[in-house]
Design a protein around this motif. Structure first.
Motif, PDB file in Angstrom:
ATOM      1  N   LEU A 148       0.265 -12.902  15.120  1.00  0.00           N
ATOM      2  CA  LEU A 148      -0.548 -11.805  15.647  1.00  0.00           C
ATOM      3  C   LEU A 148      -1.788 -11.547  14.780  1.00  0.00           C
ATOM      4  CD1 LEU A 148       2.167  -9.258  16.848  1.00  0.00           C
ATOM      5  CD2 LEU A 148       1.010 -11.045  18.145  1.00  0.00           C
ATOM      6  N   ALA A 151     -12.467 -13.593  15.646  1.00  0.00           N
ATOM      7  CA  ALA A 151     -13.741 -13.374  14.960  1.00  0.00           C
ATOM      8  C   ALA A 151     -14.675 -14.558  15.147  1.00  0.00           C
ATOM      9  CB  ALA A 151     -13.498 -13.121  13.470  1.00  0.00           C
ATOM     10  N   ARG A 205      -6.832  -8.018  22.633  1.00  0.00           N
ATOM     11  CA  ARG A 205      -6.722  -7.127  21.462  1.00  0.00           C
ATOM     12  C   ARG A 205      -5.325  -6.527  21.308  1.00  0.00           C
ATOM     13  NH1 ARG A 205     -10.195  -4.856  18.349  1.00  0.00           N
ATOM     14  NH2 ARG A 205      -9.159  -2.846  18.312  1.00  0.00           N
ATOM     15  N   GLU A 206      -4.672  -6.290  22.455  1.00  0.00           N
ATOM     16  CA  GLU A 206      -3.343  -5.653  22.419  1.00  0.00           C
ATOM     17  C   GLU A 206      -2.327  -6.529  21.690  1.00  0.00           C
ATOM     18  OE1 GLU A 206      -5.106  -6.198  25.200  1.00  0.00           O
ATOM     19  OE2 GLU A 206      -5.900  -4.154  25.389  1.00  0.00           O
ATOM     20  N   TYR A 207      -2.617  -7.833  21.628  1.00  0.00           N
ATOM     21  CA  TYR A 207      -1.665  -8.730  20.979  1.00  0.00           C
ATOM     22  C   TYR A 207      -2.166  -9.234  19.632  1.00  0.00           C
ATOM     23  CZ  TYR A 207       0.407  -8.527  25.571  1.00  0.00           C
ATOM     24  OH  TYR A 207       0.958  -8.062  26.729  1.00  0.00           O
ATOM     25  N   THR A 208      -3.041  -8.435  19.030  1.00  0.00           N
ATOM     26  CA  THR A 208      -3.499  -8.823  17.696  1.00  0.00           C
ATOM     27  C   THR A 208      -3.096  -7.742  16.703  1.00  0.00           C
ATOM     28  OG1 THR A 208      -5.655  -7.768  17.961  1.00  0.00           O
ATOM     29  CG2 THR A 208      -5.473 -10.098  18.593  1.00  0.00           C
ATOM     30  N   LEU A 209      -3.074  -8.136  15.460  1.00  0.00           N
ATOM     31  CA  LEU A 209      -2.607  -7.240  14.413  1.00  0.00           C
ATOM     32  C   LEU A 209      -3.760  -6.927  13.467  1.00  0.00           C
ATOM     33  CD1 LEU A 209      -0.032  -5.950  13.244  1.00  0.00           C
ATOM     34  CD2 LEU A 209       0.440  -8.105  12.081  1.00  0.00           C
ATOM     35  N   GLY A 210      -3.836  -5.673  13.035  1.00  0.00           N
ATOM     36  CA  GLY A 210      -4.794  -5.340  11.983  1.00  0.00           C
ATOM     37  C   GLY A 210      -5.990  -4.517  12.422  1.00  0.00           C
ATOM     38  N   GLY A 211      -6.256  -4.453  13.747  1.00  0.00           N
ATOM     39  CA  GLY A 211      -7.344  -3.606  14.233  1.00  0.00           C
ATOM     40  C   GLY A 211      -8.717  -4.257  14.207  1.00  0.00           C
ATOM     41  N   TRP A 212      -9.015  -5.016  13.159  1.00  0.00           N
ATOM     42  CA  TRP A 212     -10.296  -5.747  13.074  1.00  0.00           C
ATOM     43  C   TRP A 212     -10.080  -6.928  12.149  1.00  0.00           C
ATOM     44  CZ3 TRP A 212     -14.107  -5.559   8.819  1.00  0.00           C
ATOM     45  CH2 TRP A 212     -13.602  -4.954   7.669  1.00  0.00           C
ATOM     46  N   LEU A 213     -11.128  -7.757  11.988  1.00  0.00           N
ATOM     47  CA  LEU A 213     -10.972  -8.974  11.185  1.00  0.00           C
ATOM     48  C   LEU A 213     -10.406  -8.686   9.791  1.00  0.00           C
ATOM     49  CD1 LEU A 213     -11.360 -11.990  10.544  1.00  0.00           C
ATOM     50  CD2 LEU A 213     -13.752 -11.487  10.002  1.00  0.00           C
ATOM     51  N   TRP A 224      -3.255  -8.574   6.696  1.00  0.00           N
ATOM     52  CA  TRP A 224      -1.903  -8.872   7.179  1.00  0.00           C
ATOM     53  C   TRP A 224      -1.548 -10.333   6.964  1.00  0.00           C
ATOM     54  CZ3 TRP A 224       2.098  -5.980   8.037  1.00  0.00           C
ATOM     55  CH2 TRP A 224       1.919  -4.643   8.438  1.00  0.00           C
ATOM     56  N   LEU A 252      -1.615  -2.480  20.137  1.00  0.00           N
ATOM     57  CA  LEU A 252      -0.449  -2.904  19.359  1.00  0.00           C
ATOM     58  C   LEU A 252      -0.836  -3.099  17.902  1.00  0.00           C
ATOM     59  CD1 LEU A 252       2.470  -4.110  19.197  1.00  0.00           C
ATOM     60  CD2 LEU A 252       1.404  -6.307  19.626  1.00  0.00           C
ATOM     61  N   GLY A 253      -2.042  -3.682  17.726  1.00  0.00           N
ATOM     62  CA  GLY A 253      -2.519  -3.956  16.379  1.00  0.00           C
ATOM     63  C   GLY A 253      -2.549  -2.706  15.524  1.00  0.00           C
ATOM     64  N   LEU A 272      -0.811  -3.014   2.141  1.00  0.00           N
ATOM     65  CA  LEU A 272      -1.704  -4.156   2.337  1.00  0.00           C
ATOM     66  C   LEU A 272      -2.755  -4.238   1.235  1.00  0.00           C
ATOM     67  CD1 LEU A 272      -2.209  -4.025   6.206  1.00  0.00           C
ATOM     68  CD2 LEU A 272      -0.848  -5.667   4.900  1.00  0.00           C
TER      69      LEU A 272
END
Lengths: 209, 260
Positions: A40, A48, A58-66, A72, B39-40, B60
């Motif tokens: 994720l 990026a 976006r819903e399946y990515t982790l961290g909110g931004w690059l 993570w 989700l992120g 983190l």
């Protein structure tokens, strides 16, 4: 299928047959968590600067931004690498790989693939892996090693420049890293579907029996 | 029992999201709010044993600090970044910044001075003509962006370590901190060992020509052992210091060492 060799482990074990020893179960679930975090957050990083004409939702990515995705990714990598290394060492040292995953013969694979496709592949004895399982499990271990090595190469392309050279160059290492991810995702789908179709295999991976 | 309404028992997820938004950089914050809860963002918060809303982020950050230490430990000051033949140069070499080329600093060569501050013997400012007279070397190396893309370019300039020696810098200090003419005041710290790396360069030319505006006129710091964002352009000052003064991207969460 019927030829079950009795190992030292089983002789020593209590009458209730342990299919998945505790170390396998612990490392399996730690790996599952680490893989999901890596995938994720990896999708976040991919977005990026996409290699292909698509991005991950976006819903399946982790961290909110690059930046968050990278944090993570470079945190979960420790979990993945340490657990993975421990798994490889234990797998070789205990002889589990040798006993469970080998031999893998082309004729055996062909026979079991045919059986699987006609829904005739039995799962009566979970302690013995059929040839399709052997191939996939051994294969995904190789892919896991590849994805870690390409990842390390991209993380340290100067300090570990020989590793990058091994894969060609930096951009090539990036593509290999991506395709390994794709292979792991494909494996994950098949793996989860089959575990749900044979629930006792899932139970064995949780409580051992 | 309230399995679905709370991701973490006793913690209101809306408050969690609110708190997390506050810590995001502006652009992302805007995008995030537009996109709604993802989700992120939720996992960012629930990814570990959350006591308060920012503890996942704290975790983190500490891992990132640990990664700084690991990278400094494995950094070999003699390991050189691979060099390439001129035929391998990426054309056109991409312009890259957090603004459009039209908004790039337009520095007047006549007015520009490189300010030197901090733990150095000679704090005199340098004109561009003076700097251009210093011995220069050329390198063809790969620029690797934090985003993942990379490009090979040719940079010509003075090794930073020669300049640091020239100005009598205390090379036992921890950082060389660069400030730039970019809008919003770009800056970035460079650890001293990387600053003293033989390929770290005060760059005045790209592909044999005076550095164009797109690539950082009048001076860029080329550090082939670091990700692109640690290669500041439009540099206006350097400070030799023991203090960690943060950086434009470093403060927003990019790993500070970011070495290759």
């Amino acid at each position: 299928m019927a030829s079950l060799t009795v190992t030292d482990e089983q002789v020593r074990a209590t009458p209730a047959k342990v299919i998945q020893p505790a170390w396998v179960r612990v490392m399996h679930w730690v790996n599952a968590l680490a893989m999901i975090l890596m995938i994720l957050s990896g999708w976040q990083i991919y977005n990026a600067s996409p290699l292909f004409g698509f991005t991950f939702p976006r819903e399946y990515t982790l961290g909110g931004w690059l930046g968050g995705g990278l944090l993570w990714h470079f945190a979960a990598m420790w979990l993945l690498m340490i657990n993975g290394l421990a798994y490889l060492v234990t797998g070789f040292a205990t002889g589990r790989f040798r006993k469970k995953l080998f031999p893998i013969t082309p004729s055996g694979v062909l026979r079991d693939v045919r059986a699987a496709l006609t829904f005739k592949l039995g799962h009566d004895d979970l302690t013995v892996y059929n040839y399709v399982q052997r191939l996939l499990y051994a294969g995904i271990i190789v892919v896991g090693v590849l994805i870690v090595l390409t990842g390390l190469g991209m993380w340290k392309p100067v300090q570990l420049h020989w590793l990058v050279t091994l894969f060609g160059d930096y951009p090539t290492a990036r593509y290999i890293h991506f395709f390994c991810m794709a292979a792991i995702c494909a494996f994950l789908v098949v793996h989860v579907v089959l575990a749900l179709l044979v629930p006792k295999s899932l139970r064995a991976m949780i409580i051992g029996r | 029992m309230a399995k679905r309404s709370f991701l973490i028992p006793g913690v209101d997820k809306r408050l969690l999201i609110k708190d997390s938004i506050k810590t995001m950089p502006d652009v992302t914050r805007r995008r995030f709010i537009a996109g709604g809860a993802s989700l992120g963002a939720l996992t960012l918060l629930t990814g570990c044993d959350v006591v308060d809303s920012s503890s996942a982020e704290e975790m983190l950050k500490s891992v990132s600090k640990f990664n700084d230490a690991v990278q400094a430990f494995i950094f070999n000051p003699d390991a050189l970044a691979p060099t390439f033949p001129e035929s391998a140069i990426t054309k056109p070499f991409p312009f890259n910044a957090y603004y459009d080329l039209d908004d790039a600093p337009d520095v007047s060569a006549a007015d520009w001075r490189l300010e030197v501050r901090g733990l150095v013997d000679n704090k005199k400012s340098w004109t561009l003509d003076e700097l251009h007279k210093l011995p220069q070397v050329t390198q063809v190396t790969r620029h690797i962006c934090v985003e993942g893309w990379s490009a090979i370019g040719s940079w010509t300039g003075t090794p930073l370590r020669d300049f640091l020696k020239l100005i009598g810098a205390d090379t036992r200090a921890k950082y060389v901190w660069f400030q730039c003419a970019d809008k919003e005041g770009y800056n970035s710290p460079l650890d001293m060992r990387s600053a003293l790396h033989p390929q770290t360069q005060m760059t005045f030319k790209y592909a044999g020509e005076i550095l164009p505006r797109a690539y950082g006129f009048p001076m860029k710091i080329r550090v082939p052992t670091k990700l692109g964002f640690k290669n500041p352009k439009y540099v206006v000052s350097m400070e030799v210091t023991n203090d960690y003064k943060g950086g434009y991207w470093e403060d927003q969460g990019y790993n500070s060492f970011s070495g290759s």
